[in-house]
Design a protein around this motif. Structure first.
Motif, PDB file in Angstrom:
ATOM      1  N   GLY A  78       0.854  -1.286  -0.053  1.00  0.00           N
ATOM      2  CA  GLY A  78       0.216   0.093   0.153  1.00  0.00           C
ATOM      3  C   GLY A  78       0.877   1.313   0.116  1.00  0.00           C
ATOM      4  O   GLY A  78       1.924   1.351   0.641  1.00  0.00           O
ATOM      5  N   PHE A  79       0.274   2.469  -0.710  1.00  0.00           N
ATOM      6  CA  PHE A  79       0.811   3.616  -0.538  1.00  0.00           C
ATOM      7  C   PHE A  79      -0.233   4.579   0.134  1.00  0.00           C
ATOM      8  O   PHE A  79      -1.149   4.866  -0.305  1.00  0.00           O
ATOM      9  CB  PHE A  79       1.089   4.192  -2.108  1.00  0.00           C
ATOM     10  N   SER A  80       0.491   4.898   1.309  1.00  0.00           N
ATOM     11  CA  SER A  80      -0.242   6.028   2.244  1.00  0.00           C
ATOM     12  C   SER A  80       0.162   7.286   2.535  1.00  0.00           C
ATOM     13  O   SER A  80       1.253   7.311   2.586  1.00  0.00           O
ATOM     14  CB  SER A  80      -0.084   5.076   3.639  1.00  0.00           C
ATOM     15  N   PRO A  81      -0.807   8.274   2.067  1.00  0.00           N
ATOM     16  CA  PRO A  81      -0.413   9.669   2.470  1.00  0.00           C
ATOM     17  C   PRO A  81       0.305  10.257   3.890  1.00  0.00           C
ATOM     18  O   PRO A  81       0.999  10.903   3.782  1.00  0.00           O
ATOM     19  CB  PRO A  81      -1.584  10.469   1.984  1.00  0.00           C
ATOM     20  N   ASP A  82      -0.337   9.509   4.972  1.00  0.00           N
ATOM     21  CA  ASP A  82       0.060   9.628   6.226  1.00  0.00           C
ATOM     22  C   ASP A  82       0.456   8.488   6.999  1.00  0.00           C
ATOM     23  O   ASP A  82       0.759   8.800   8.201  1.00  0.00           O
ATOM     24  CB  ASP A  82      -1.183  10.220   6.977  1.00  0.00           C
ATOM     25  N   GLY A  83       0.821   7.479   6.447  1.00  0.00           N
ATOM     26  CA  GLY A  83       1.265   6.127   7.267  1.00  0.00           C
ATOM     27  C   GLY A  83       0.145   5.530   7.817  1.00  0.00           C
ATOM     28  O   GLY A  83       0.523   4.390   8.369  1.00  0.00           O
ATOM     29  N   GLN A  84      -1.202   5.700   7.685  1.00  0.00           N
ATOM     30  CA  GLN A  84      -2.249   5.140   8.257  1.00  0.00           C
ATOM     31  C   GLN A  84      -2.844   4.130   7.091  1.00  0.00           C
ATOM     32  O   GLN A  84      -2.552   4.663   5.662  1.00  0.00           O
ATOM     33  CB  GLN A  84      -3.490   5.995   8.754  1.00  0.00           C
ATOM     34  N   MET A  85      -3.588   3.112   7.443  1.00  0.00           N
ATOM     35  CA  MET A  85      -4.133   2.318   6.440  1.00  0.00           C
ATOM     36  C   MET A  85      -5.265   2.928   5.840  1.00  0.00           C
ATOM     37  O   MET A  85      -5.273   2.794   4.356  1.00  0.00           O
ATOM     38  CB  MET A  85      -4.587   0.941   7.046  1.00  0.00           C
ATOM     39  N   VAL A  86      -6.075   3.641   6.407  1.00  0.00           N
ATOM     40  CA  VAL A  86      -7.186   4.209   5.978  1.00  0.00           C
ATOM     41  C   VAL A  86      -6.898   5.198   5.117  1.00  0.00           C
ATOM     42  O   VAL A  86      -6.009   6.239   5.501  1.00  0.00           O
ATOM     43  CB  VAL A  86      -8.119   4.873   6.959  1.00  0.00           C
ATOM     44  N   GLY A  87      -7.484   5.426   3.748  1.00  0.00           N
ATOM     45  CA  GLY A  87      -6.968   6.498   2.841  1.00  0.00           C
ATOM     46  C   GLY A  87      -5.989   6.342   1.865  1.00  0.00           C
ATOM     47  O   GLY A  87      -5.299   7.217   1.248  1.00  0.00           O
ATOM     48  N   SER A  88      -5.299   4.960   2.103  1.00  0.00           N
ATOM     49  CA  SER A  88      -4.299   4.517   1.219  1.00  0.00           C
ATOM     50  C   SER A  88      -4.792   3.734  -0.027  1.00  0.00           C
ATOM     51  O   SER A  88      -5.857   3.373   0.085  1.00  0.00           O
ATOM     52  CB  SER A  88      -3.355   3.710   1.936  1.00  0.00           C
TER      53      SER A  88
END
Length: 368
Positions: free
Chosen positions: A86-96
């Motif tokens: 996964g590629f995450s904008p903030d390091g969180q799973m949700v939103g990636s």
């Protein structure tokens, strides 16, 4: 010169060396070459290689193919489920956004792009929008039980926050809707594309916080509170030692429980996990604990007429608190997937408390 036939020890040594060499060549590491059956539609000669998840043998190879195109190849052992990056904008799973690959039982290879809109399975959906993550030239291969997911990302510089996960064994995505089940394990890392250095970020913090939440609540509400009740009920003959011991034990249990509840709130806020029932029971226990503290501070004198009713209140609220705490500890172990060992350990403590209580009750009855 002795022949191999005359020297069996030398023959065994050569065979062992050959086996070790073959194993090293087929193992999934940066020391082994990129072992692919079919050539990729992009150059693989100048890849940088990083073992991003050593415990699960996840290896990432990447290179900047052009100013705005990056090539990736993720290799991992086939878990008989899906493998995801996964590629995450903030390091969180949700939103990636994630690239997910798996091998069907009939050998069919699948690679799909998903958007992780939430924690539940129905919030993880197939993603056809290039506005989040533009993927091209994606392919998947299975070589010697190793999954190789290859793809290119169109970006000046992809996010440094990368997630890796794999699904529970034997649970493949649905063949029609491609719905993903919850991952079995996952890890979050931060990768410096220039140097190849990476650091594990979220998983360690979350795991530590989850462990602290569970242990503090189990020890505070589930273990110390029952001990304090037994002290108050069966140590009355040692006055005033029983009273101060009861207050000290219950105070320690309350403080540890409150800290555990706070850890739970922080953990739930980070994970965004829907645990309304577990959270509701925990808040109910905390309220009962606060009521017990208030009752202790406002307890009437022993000669007061209302002291009898205060004793009833203190008795009932305390027992309800302990029962709710035991239920929520088991429920928390279930939600956290901590395993049968935690269930067995806490159950053993409760059984021990029951046996001790039964023995002390029988002794108390014989004295009357």
């Amino acid at each position: 010169m002795a022949s191999l036939k005359d020297n069996p020890f030398l023959l065994i040594l050569i065979l062992c060396s050959f086996i070790l060499y073959a194993h090293s060549q087929s193992s999934n590491s940066c020391d082994s070459p990129l072992n692919l059956v079919n050539p990729l539609p992009f150059d693989t000669s100048s890849f940088q290689c990083v073992v991003v998840w050593s415990a699960q043998s996840f290896v990432l190879r990447y290179v900047q193919a052009s100013p705005n195109v990056w090539s990736f190849v993720l290799s991992a052992p086939n878990p008989n489920s899906y493998v995801a990056m996964g590629f995450s904008p903030d390091g969180q799973m949700v939103g990636s956004s994630a690239v997910v690959g798996w091998v069907e039982a009939d050998g069919t290879l699948n690679i799909k792009r998903y958007y992780l809109g939430g924690q539940s399975s129905d919030a993880v959906t197939l993603d056809s929008s290039d506005s989040r993550l533009k993927i091209s030239n994606s392919s998947i291969q299975l070589v010697q039980n190793q999954i190789y997911m290859a793809f290119q990302v169109t970006s000046d510089k992809p996010t440094m926050n990368l997630l890796y996960s794999f699904g529970p064994r034997g649970r493949l995505p649905a063949s029609t809707s491609y719905t993903l089940v919850e991952h079995q394990e996952r890890i979050s890392t931060s990768l410096n594309y220039a140097t190849g250095q990476f650091a594990t970020t979220q998983k360690t913090a979350e795991a530590s916080l989850r462990r602290s939440h569970g242990i503090l609540n189990m020890l505070g509400w589930g273990i110390l509170m029952p001990i304090g009740v037994m002290v108050a009920r069966y140590m009355r003959q040692w006055d005033p030692i029983w009273f101060y011991s009861h207050v000290a034990i219950q105070s320690c249990g309350f403080v540890l429980g409150v800290i555990g509840v706070i850890c739970g709130f922080v953990l739930q806020n980070r994970l965004k996990t829907p645990v309304k029932r577990h959270k509701g029971i925990g808040v109910f226990i905390l309220v009962l604990g606060c009521l017990q503290v208030i009752a202790f501070l406002a307890r009437p004198d022993k000669a007061s007429k209302v002291r009898k009713y205060w004793n009833w209140y203190h008795f009932i609220v305390g027992r309800v608190l302990i029962f709710a705490a035991a239920v929520n500890v088991f429920y928390g172990i279930h939600l956290g997937k901590a395993g049968a060992g935690w269930n067995a350990g806490f159950a053993s403590v409760l059984v021990l408390f029951f046996i001790i209580t039964l023995i002390l009750e029988l002794r108390a009855c014989t004295r009357k």
